[in-house]
Design a protein around this motif. Structure first.
Motif, PDB file in Angstrom:
ATOM      1  N   MET A   1      10.773  28.068  -2.541  1.00  0.00           N
ATOM      2  CA  MET A   1      11.422  27.241  -1.505  1.00  0.00           C
ATOM      3  C   MET A   1      12.396  28.118  -0.712  1.00  0.00           C
ATOM      4  O   MET A   1      13.233  28.800  -1.304  1.00  0.00           O
ATOM      5  N   ASN A   2      12.261  28.106   0.610  1.00  0.00           N
ATOM      6  CA  ASN A   2      13.160  28.951   1.397  1.00  0.00           C
ATOM      7  C   ASN A   2      14.515  28.281   1.614  1.00  0.00           C
ATOM      8  O   ASN A   2      14.728  27.127   1.265  1.00  0.00           O
ATOM      9  N   ILE A   3      15.418  29.023   2.217  1.00  0.00           N
ATOM     10  CA  ILE A   3      16.803  28.540   2.365  1.00  0.00           C
ATOM     11  C   ILE A   3      16.878  27.278   3.220  1.00  0.00           C
ATOM     12  O   ILE A   3      17.665  26.369   2.942  1.00  0.00           O
ATOM     13  N   LEU A   4      16.008  27.190   4.245  1.00  0.00           N
ATOM     14  CA  LEU A   4      16.018  25.986   5.096  1.00  0.00           C
ATOM     15  C   LEU A   4      15.601  24.748   4.307  1.00  0.00           C
ATOM     16  O   LEU A   4      16.213  23.688   4.431  1.00  0.00           O
ATOM     17  N   ASP A   5      14.567  24.901   3.479  1.00  0.00           N
ATOM     18  CA  ASP A   5      14.126  23.769   2.665  1.00  0.00           C
ATOM     19  C   ASP A   5      15.212  23.364   1.676  1.00  0.00           C
ATOM     20  O   ASP A   5      15.445  22.183   1.424  1.00  0.00           O
ATOM     21  N   ARG A   6      15.894  24.354   1.108  1.00  0.00           N
ATOM     22  CA  ARG A   6      16.977  24.041   0.168  1.00  0.00           C
ATOM     23  C   ARG A   6      18.092  23.266   0.868  1.00  0.00           C
ATOM     24  O   ARG A   6      18.632  22.316   0.311  1.00  0.00           O
ATOM     25  N   LEU A   7      18.419  23.710   2.082  1.00  0.00           N
ATOM     26  CA  LEU A   7      19.477  23.015   2.830  1.00  0.00           C
ATOM     27  C   LEU A   7      19.045  21.592   3.172  1.00  0.00           C
ATOM     28  O   LEU A   7      19.828  20.648   3.050  1.00  0.00           O
ATOM     29  N   ARG A   8      17.784  21.454   3.584  1.00  0.00           N
ATOM     30  CA  ARG A   8      17.273  20.121   3.908  1.00  0.00           C
ATOM     31  C   ARG A   8      17.363  19.201   2.694  1.00  0.00           C
ATOM     32  O   ARG A   8      17.782  18.059   2.799  1.00  0.00           O
ATOM     33  N   ASN A   9      16.983  19.730   1.544  1.00  0.00           N
ATOM     34  CA  ASN A   9      17.048  18.924   0.321  1.00  0.00           C
ATOM     35  C   ASN A   9      18.485  18.550  -0.006  1.00  0.00           C
ATOM     36  O   ASN A   9      18.761  17.435  -0.439  1.00  0.00           O
ATOM     37  N   TYR A  10      19.392  19.500   0.199  1.00  0.00           N
ATOM     38  CA  TYR A  10      20.788  19.253  -0.133  1.00  0.00           C
ATOM     39  C   TYR A  10      21.367  18.138   0.729  1.00  0.00           C
ATOM     40  O   TYR A  10      22.104  17.284   0.247  1.00  0.00           O
ATOM     41  N   PHE A  11      21.018  18.135   2.000  1.00  0.00           N
ATOM     42  CA  PHE A  11      21.603  17.161   2.919  1.00  0.00           C
ATOM     43  C   PHE A  11      20.750  15.907   3.111  1.00  0.00           C
ATOM     44  O   PHE A  11      21.120  15.005   3.850  1.00  0.00           O
ATOM     45  N   ARG A  12      19.626  15.877   2.451  1.00  0.00           N
ATOM     46  CA  ARG A  12      18.735  14.718   2.576  1.00  0.00           C
ATOM     47  C   ARG A  12      19.431  13.473   2.023  1.00  0.00           C
ATOM     48  O   ARG A  12      20.027  13.527   0.950  1.00  0.00           O
ATOM     49  N   PRO A  13      19.357  12.343   2.770  1.00  0.00           N
ATOM     50  CA  PRO A  13      19.980  11.127   2.263  1.00  0.00           C
ATOM     51  C   PRO A  13      19.350  10.704   0.938  1.00  0.00           C
ATOM     52  O   PRO A  13      18.142  10.806   0.772  1.00  0.00           O
ATOM     53  N   GLN A  14      20.167  10.261   0.018  1.00  0.00           N
ATOM     54  CA  GLN A  14      19.669   9.851  -1.289  1.00  0.00           C
ATOM     55  C   GLN A  14      19.119   8.430  -1.202  1.00  0.00           C
ATOM     56  O   GLN A  14      19.742   7.554  -0.613  1.00  0.00           O
ATOM     57  N   ASP A  35       9.686  13.995   5.138  1.00  0.00           N
ATOM     58  CA  ASP A  35      11.058  13.871   4.636  1.00  0.00           C
ATOM     59  C   ASP A  35      11.199  12.704   3.662  1.00  0.00           C
ATOM     60  O   ASP A  35      11.827  12.834   2.613  1.00  0.00           O
ATOM     61  N   THR A  36      10.629  11.557   4.042  1.00  0.00           N
ATOM     62  CA  THR A  36      10.739  10.377   3.175  1.00  0.00           C
ATOM     63  C   THR A  36      10.001  10.618   1.875  1.00  0.00           C
ATOM     64  O   THR A  36      10.469  10.246   0.797  1.00  0.00           O
ATOM     65  N   ASN A  37       8.848  11.283   1.987  1.00  0.00           N
ATOM     66  CA  ASN A  37       8.081  11.624   0.790  1.00  0.00           C
ATOM     67  C   ASN A  37       8.910  12.496  -0.161  1.00  0.00           C
ATOM     68  O   ASN A  37       8.968  12.247  -1.368  1.00  0.00           O
ATOM     69  N   ALA A  38       9.582  13.496   0.403  1.00  0.00           N
ATOM     70  CA  ALA A  38      10.406  14.390  -0.412  1.00  0.00           C
ATOM     71  C   ALA A  38      11.583  13.622  -1.023  1.00  0.00           C
ATOM     72  O   ALA A  38      11.933  13.827  -2.190  1.00  0.00           O
ATOM     73  N   SER A  39      12.192  12.724  -0.247  1.00  0.00           N
ATOM     74  CA  SER A  39      13.301  11.919  -0.772  1.00  0.00           C
ATOM     75  C   SER A  39      12.823  11.020  -1.902  1.00  0.00           C
ATOM     76  O   SER A  39      13.507  10.860  -2.919  1.00  0.00           O
TER      77      SER A  39
END
Ligand code: ZN
Length: 92
Positions: A1-14, A35-39
């Protein structure tokens, strides 16, 4: 997972459990956006209740598909037809 994906995951609404339950059908039908799938997967990965519900739900769907057509009990058919007739829906 690259840094952008990590940041996206970190800030993704729970998601809440209610959110996850609302998405379960679309998740199984693969109709959620990325995004919704990942959340959804992040929530299910952390929430034992939703993980269990997802497992039971998908097992039920698989069973229904593998059994093909399932005959409804005649009482259910009659009561459903009565319900529809009472509301003026149907052939009669
Ligand atoms: Zn949950």
């Amino acid at each position: 997972m690259n840094i952008l994906d990590r940041l996206r995951n970190y800030f993704r609404p729970q998601l809440t459990c209610a959110d996850a339950n609302a998405f379960i059908v679309d998740y199984l039908e693969k109709e959620l956006d990325q995004d919704t799938n990942a959340s959804f997967e992040a929530h299910v990965g952390k929430c034992a209740v939703c993980a269990r519900f997802l497992d039971q739900y998908s097992t039920t769907i698989d069973l229904c598909k593998s059994e093909g057509k399932i005959a409804a009990p005649p009482e259910l058919v009659e009561s459903t037809l009565d319900f529809l007739r009472d509301r003026g829906i149907g052939r009669d």
